[in-house]
Motif scaffolding. Structure first.
Motif, PDB file in Angstrom:
ATOM      1  N   SER A   1       0.827  -1.209   0.000  1.00 22.14           N
ATOM      2  CA  SER A   1       0.000   0.000   0.000  1.00 22.14           C
ATOM      3  C   SER A   1       0.860   1.258   0.000  1.00 22.14           C
ATOM      4  N   GLY A   2       2.000   1.199   0.686  1.00 20.20           N
ATOM      5  CA  GLY A   2       2.887   2.350   0.751  1.00 20.20           C
ATOM      6  C   GLY A   2       3.557   2.682  -0.559  1.00 20.20           C
ATOM      7  N   SER A   3       3.507   1.751  -1.511  1.00 14.87           N
ATOM      8  CA  SER A   3       4.064   2.016  -2.842  1.00 14.87           C
ATOM      9  C   SER A   3       2.957   2.252  -3.872  1.00 14.87           C
ATOM     10  N   ASN A   4       1.713   2.412  -3.427  1.00 13.63           N
ATOM     11  CA  ASN A   4       0.592   2.684  -4.337  1.00 13.63           C
ATOM     12  C   ASN A   4       0.802   4.034  -5.014  1.00 13.63           C
ATOM     13  N   PRO A   5       0.617   4.139  -6.335  1.00 16.32           N
ATOM     14  CA  PRO A   5       0.854   5.413  -7.011  1.00 16.32           C
ATOM     15  C   PRO A   5      -0.136   6.509  -6.625  1.00 16.32           C
ATOM     16  N   ARG A   6      -1.285   6.150  -6.079  1.00 14.48           N
ATOM     17  CA  ARG A   6      -2.277   7.155  -5.681  1.00 14.48           C
ATOM     18  C   ARG A   6      -1.985   7.619  -4.254  1.00 14.48           C
ATOM     19  N   ILE A   7      -1.759   8.915  -4.096  1.00 13.05           N
ATOM     20  CA  ILE A   7      -1.360   9.461  -2.803  1.00 13.05           C
ATOM     21  C   ILE A   7      -2.371   9.119  -1.725  1.00 13.05           C
ATOM     22  N   THR A   8      -3.656   9.262  -2.026  1.00 16.66           N
ATOM     23  CA  THR A   8      -4.689   9.025  -1.025  1.00 16.66           C
ATOM     24  C   THR A   8      -4.611   7.602  -0.497  1.00 16.66           C
ATOM     25  N   ARG A   9      -4.411   6.630  -1.365  1.00  7.71           N
ATOM     26  CA  ARG A   9      -4.375   5.228  -0.952  1.00  7.71           C
ATOM     27  C   ARG A   9      -3.060   4.880  -0.258  1.00  7.71           C
ATOM     28  N   ARG A  10      -2.049   5.651  -0.525  1.00  5.43           N
ATOM     29  CA  ARG A  10      -0.753   5.393   0.093  1.00  5.43           C
ATOM     30  C   ARG A  10      -0.757   5.803   1.572  1.00  5.43           C
ATOM     31  N   TYR A  11      -1.419   6.917   1.875  1.00  3.73           N
ATOM     32  CA  TYR A  11      -1.341   7.479   3.218  1.00  3.73           C
ATOM     33  C   TYR A  11      -2.587   7.264   4.061  1.00  3.73           C
ATOM     34  N   TYR A  12      -3.717   6.969   3.434  1.00 11.85           N
ATOM     35  CA  TYR A  12      -4.936   6.719   4.195  1.00 11.85           C
ATOM     36  C   TYR A  12      -4.747   5.460   5.042  1.00 11.85           C
ATOM     37  N   ILE A  13      -5.138   5.552   6.312  1.00  8.81           N
ATOM     38  CA  ILE A  13      -5.016   4.404   7.210  1.00  8.81           C
ATOM     39  C   ILE A  13      -6.353   4.183   7.905  1.00  8.81           C
ATOM     40  N   ASP A  14      -6.860   2.951   7.843  1.00  6.14           N
ATOM     41  CA  ASP A  14      -8.052   2.573   8.580  1.00  6.14           C
ATOM     42  C   ASP A  14      -7.909   1.116   8.971  1.00  6.14           C
ATOM     43  N   SER A  15      -8.209   0.812  10.226  1.00  7.57           N
ATOM     44  CA  SER A  15      -8.026  -0.557  10.704  1.00  7.57           C
ATOM     45  C   SER A  15      -8.979  -1.545  10.044  1.00  7.57           C
ATOM     46  N   GLY A  16     -10.122  -1.068   9.519  1.00  3.56           N
ATOM     47  CA  GLY A  16     -11.099  -1.987   8.936  1.00  3.56           C
ATOM     48  C   GLY A  16     -10.525  -2.891   7.863  1.00  3.56           C
ATOM     49  N   PRO A  17     -10.003  -2.334   6.775  1.00  2.00           N
ATOM     50  CA  PRO A  17      -9.411  -3.209   5.765  1.00  2.00           C
ATOM     51  C   PRO A  17      -8.103  -3.842   6.217  1.00  2.00           C
ATOM     52  N   ILE A  18      -7.285  -3.125   6.979  1.00  2.00           N
ATOM     53  CA  ILE A  18      -5.961  -3.629   7.340  1.00  2.00           C
ATOM     54  C   ILE A  18      -6.061  -4.817   8.289  1.00  2.00           C
ATOM     55  N   GLU A  19      -6.835  -4.659   9.380  1.00  2.00           N
ATOM     56  CA  GLU A  19      -7.022  -5.788  10.286  1.00  2.00           C
ATOM     57  C   GLU A  19      -7.880  -6.869   9.641  1.00  2.00           C
ATOM     58  N   GLY A  20      -8.792  -6.459   8.780  1.00  2.00           N
ATOM     59  CA  GLY A  20      -9.584  -7.451   8.052  1.00  2.00           C
ATOM     60  C   GLY A  20      -8.711  -8.353   7.197  1.00  2.00           C
ATOM     61  N   ILE A  21      -7.747  -7.767   6.499  1.00  2.00           N
ATOM     62  CA  ILE A  21      -6.819  -8.551   5.679  1.00  2.00           C
ATOM     63  C   ILE A  21      -5.986  -9.476   6.553  1.00  2.00           C
ATOM     64  N   GLY A  22      -5.451  -8.939   7.676  1.00  2.79           N
ATOM     65  CA  GLY A  22      -4.637  -9.773   8.556  1.00  2.79           C
ATOM     66  C   GLY A  22      -5.406 -10.960   9.106  1.00  2.79           C
ATOM     67  N   PHE A  23      -6.644 -10.726   9.522  1.00  2.00           N
ATOM     68  CA  PHE A  23      -7.467 -11.795  10.080  1.00  2.00           C
ATOM     69  C   PHE A  23      -7.924 -12.760   8.994  1.00  2.00           C
ATOM     70  N   TYR A  24      -8.303 -12.231   7.847  1.00  2.00           N
ATOM     71  CA  TYR A  24      -8.682 -13.084   6.719  1.00  2.00           C
ATOM     72  C   TYR A  24      -7.531 -14.001   6.329  1.00  2.00           C
ATOM     73  N   ALA A  25      -6.308 -13.471   6.363  1.00  2.00           N
ATOM     74  CA  ALA A  25      -5.142 -14.258   5.956  1.00  2.00           C
ATOM     75  C   ALA A  25      -4.977 -15.502   6.829  1.00  2.00           C
ATOM     76  N   GLU A  26      -5.321 -15.417   8.110  1.00  2.68           N
ATOM     77  CA  GLU A  26      -5.161 -16.564   9.004  1.00  2.68           C
ATOM     78  C   GLU A  26      -5.987 -17.760   8.531  1.00  2.68           C
ATOM     79  N   GLU A  27      -7.299 -17.558   8.379  1.00  5.15           N
ATOM     80  CA  GLU A  27      -8.151 -18.689   7.985  1.00  5.15           C
ATOM     81  C   GLU A  27      -7.949 -19.059   6.527  1.00  5.15           C
ATOM     82  N   MET A  28      -7.656 -18.080   5.682  1.00  4.20           N
ATOM     83  CA  MET A  28      -7.387 -18.374   4.282  1.00  4.20           C
ATOM     84  C   MET A  28      -6.187 -19.306   4.146  1.00  4.20           C
ATOM     85  N   MET A  29      -5.129 -19.048   4.904  1.00  2.00           N
ATOM     86  CA  MET A  29      -3.946 -19.910   4.842  1.00  2.00           C
ATOM     87  C   MET A  29      -4.222 -21.267   5.486  1.00  2.00           C
TER      88      MET A  29
END
Length: 574
Positions: free
Chosen positions: A414-442
């Motif tokens: 995300s930090g290398s995303n070419p869109r400035i807004t997506r690079r710096y915007y931070i919200d736990s919803g998608p970020i923690e969602g991805i981390g938790f999803y990764a557990e059961e997905m793996m």
């Protein structure tokens, strides 16, 4: 190495400035829609530059920001008024942008920036931590120091100087705390008093252990600053103790404010009642699946703890490499060759006494993309807290959530995303969602098949994350006290009482964070189902994963709109 980092940081700033100049010149000759969309990105860069100075320090690791050189926190009454005026100015400028002819991607970025601006309003005028939570000032003082010491040594001149500057700012910030805490909440004050119970000895150890790692010329100033900070924190603790009779027990923000937060800040298309039901369903599923797994593993020996921390570190290194290969071999997710490593590291002696300030890791930053991440660990022991104990049995569940393919991996992409807004915007919803999803997905892909008891750990994690939903909602709506929430977590996960109390107090002070694991995960699963149904034979899970991870700071409802063209979830967010 430090010189190279400074050069890299300087070059990054130069490249960003050049990008803005080129973008400005380009849009002057472009169509109106392109001009206004580029104005959005320039406004986003201005806002997030300001936010890096204003954003509060927290216990969390995913929303740490790279502060400007020479920065110190300012939570004076005058600064609070200025912050209110500033976010309103940004929102006014955003609302005046002409969105005619914008693409879906531009509209997504608009909603992201609006959300980020409204989060400042939510922090300032709904949660009101500067007025209500004494621990807020522990985070703005010691927490801001903690941010600087998490990156591994060396501590060369610039970092050492910034460390001292922040330490020297502590007395002023604590003085502002006494002026601002006009609605001090009794449970928050009691927790802060308990947190600071050993602060004198903790800071003495911190000073003794870190002093010799700093440039010699700065050591006397550092030692003096630590001692003065310690003295002021002791005074702050005793002031809080004396103030307890004048505190309030009210901390809930209420259902209306919570539901408004969900839609306008978290960009989740649900009410709190719906989220409460989603959490209950998932808790029931986790309990059932854990029972299935326990029966399946009946008669298998419980895995032992690692004998030493060095043995745990060596195994974690092997596991991290194997997980990278697993992602590629199973066609789950692409792994760039330039991606740094996620490493377990022995807890440094200077960091250990302050580890209670937040998650003890360094997930790098936008200015250090390509560097390795560090997770600081203690010696294996049966008395370790809930998550640390799981790592002492098998490092992989935490690698998957926090490292690869979880937080570190996602934040770097995300930090290398070419869109400035997506690079710096931070919200736990998608970020923690991805981390938790990764557990059961793996788990479903077979990563833990070689150690069946580890599958039980994953289901215990699932139980906790599902219970957090009920705890978060009921605390925010005033249906749980902090003690109710701690007992509930300790009994229903189950988990140790100390971790349960810590989580309950954290969630009460920061409503909306604890739901993000479970609800974000469920949104990702829904996105996959919708993508498979909509795309049919064109559906490619790896391609979808690559898209989600690359845009991993973006709330899932917005990704669903952009990726599939489905507007139903976002229609209420404008």
């Amino acid at each position: 190495m430090m010189v190279r980092r400074q050069i890299f940081h300087t070059l990054s700033q130069y490249i960003m400035a050049l990008w803005i100049l080129v973008a400005t010149l380009f849009v002057a000759c472009s169509a109106h829609a392109e001009f206004s969309a580029s104005e959005l990105q320039l406004l986003a860069y201005e806002f997030f530059s300001w936010r890096a100075s204003q954003q509060p320090s927290t216990h969390d690791d995913v929303n740490r920001v790279q502060r400007p050189d020479g920065w110190t926190p300012d939570w004076s009454p005058q600064a609070l008024q200025h912050y209110d005026a500033r976010w309103r100015e940004f929102l006014d400028r955003l609302s005046k942008l002409d969105r005619t002819g914008w693409t879906v991607a531009d509209s997504v970025d608009f909603l992201l920036l609006r959300s980020a601006i409204l989060r400042v309003d939510h922090e300032r005028n709904v949660v009101r931590s500067p007025q209500r939570d004494p621990d807020f000032y522990v985070q703005q003082t010691l927490g801001s120091v903690y941010e600087l010491i998490l990156e591994p040594p060396p501590f060369l001149e610039e970092r050492a100087r910034n460390l001292v500057i922040r330490l020297e700012s502590i007395p002023a910030t604590l003085q502002h705390a006494r002026s601002n805490l006009i609605e001090c909440v009794a449970p928050f004050a009691s927790n802060t008093i308990a947190t600071l119970a050993q602060i004198e000895s903790q800071l003495a150890t911190f000073s003794q252990e870190l002093r010799l790692l700093l440039p010699e010329a700065i050591r006397p100033r550092f030692v003096d600053a630590v001692q003065k900070a310690s003295d002021e924190l002791v005074k702050y603790r005793e002031w809080l103790r004396a103030s307890l009779p004048r505190t309030t027990t009210t901390f809930a923000i209420g259902k209306q404010a919570y539901d408004r937060y969900l839609k306008r800040v978290a960009l989740m298309p649900y009410t709190s009642d719906e989220i409460l039901q989603m959490g209950r369903w998932e808790w029931e599923r986790a309990v059932a699946f854990e029972q299935f797994e326990a029966l399946r593993n009946k008669g298998l020996a419980q895995p032992p703890l690692f004998a030493t921390v060095d043995e745990q570190i060596a195994q974690q290194t092997r596991n991290e490499e194997r997980i990278r290969m697993f992602l590629v071999e199973k066609e789950i997710l692409d792994v760039p060759k330039w991606m740094g490593r996620y490493r377990n590291v022995r807890m440094p002696a200077f960091l250990a006494p302050l580890r209670w300030l937040g998650v003890a890791d360094d997930l790098t930053s936008i200015g250090r993309i390509g560097h390795d991440a560090s997770k600081y660990i203690l010696d294996p022991s049966p008395t370790l807290p809930f998550f640390a104990l799981s790592m002492a049995i098998d490092p992989r569940p935490i690698i998957v959530h926090e490292g690869i393919p979880g937080h570190f991996f996602q934040l770097v992409l995300s930090g290398s995303n070419p869109r400035i807004t997506r690079r710096y915007y931070i919200d736990s919803g998608p970020i923690e969602g991805i981390g938790f999803y990764a557990e059961e997905m793996m788990l479903q892909h077979g990563l833990f098949d070689d150690r069946p008891r580890t599958r039980e750990i994953i289901y215990r994690f699932m139980r906790l994350r599902a219970l957090r939903v009920e705890v978060d909602v009921k605390l925010a709506r005033g249906e749980f006290t902090i003690s109710d929430a701690a007992r509930y977590l300790a009994q229903r996960v189950p988990m140790d009482e100390a971790t349960a109390q810590e989580e309950a107090a954290w969630f009460a002070a920061g409503p909306g964070q604890a739901i993000t694991y479970q609800i974000g995960k469920m949104q990702i699963i829904k996105l996959i189902a919708d993508a498979q149904t909509t795309l049919g034979e064109r559906f490619d899970l790896r391609a979808l994963h690559n898209y989600v991870w690359r845009n991993g700071n973006v709330p899932i409802a917005l990704l669903r709109w952009e990726y599939l063209g489905l507007r139903d979830e976002i229609s209420t967010l404008f």
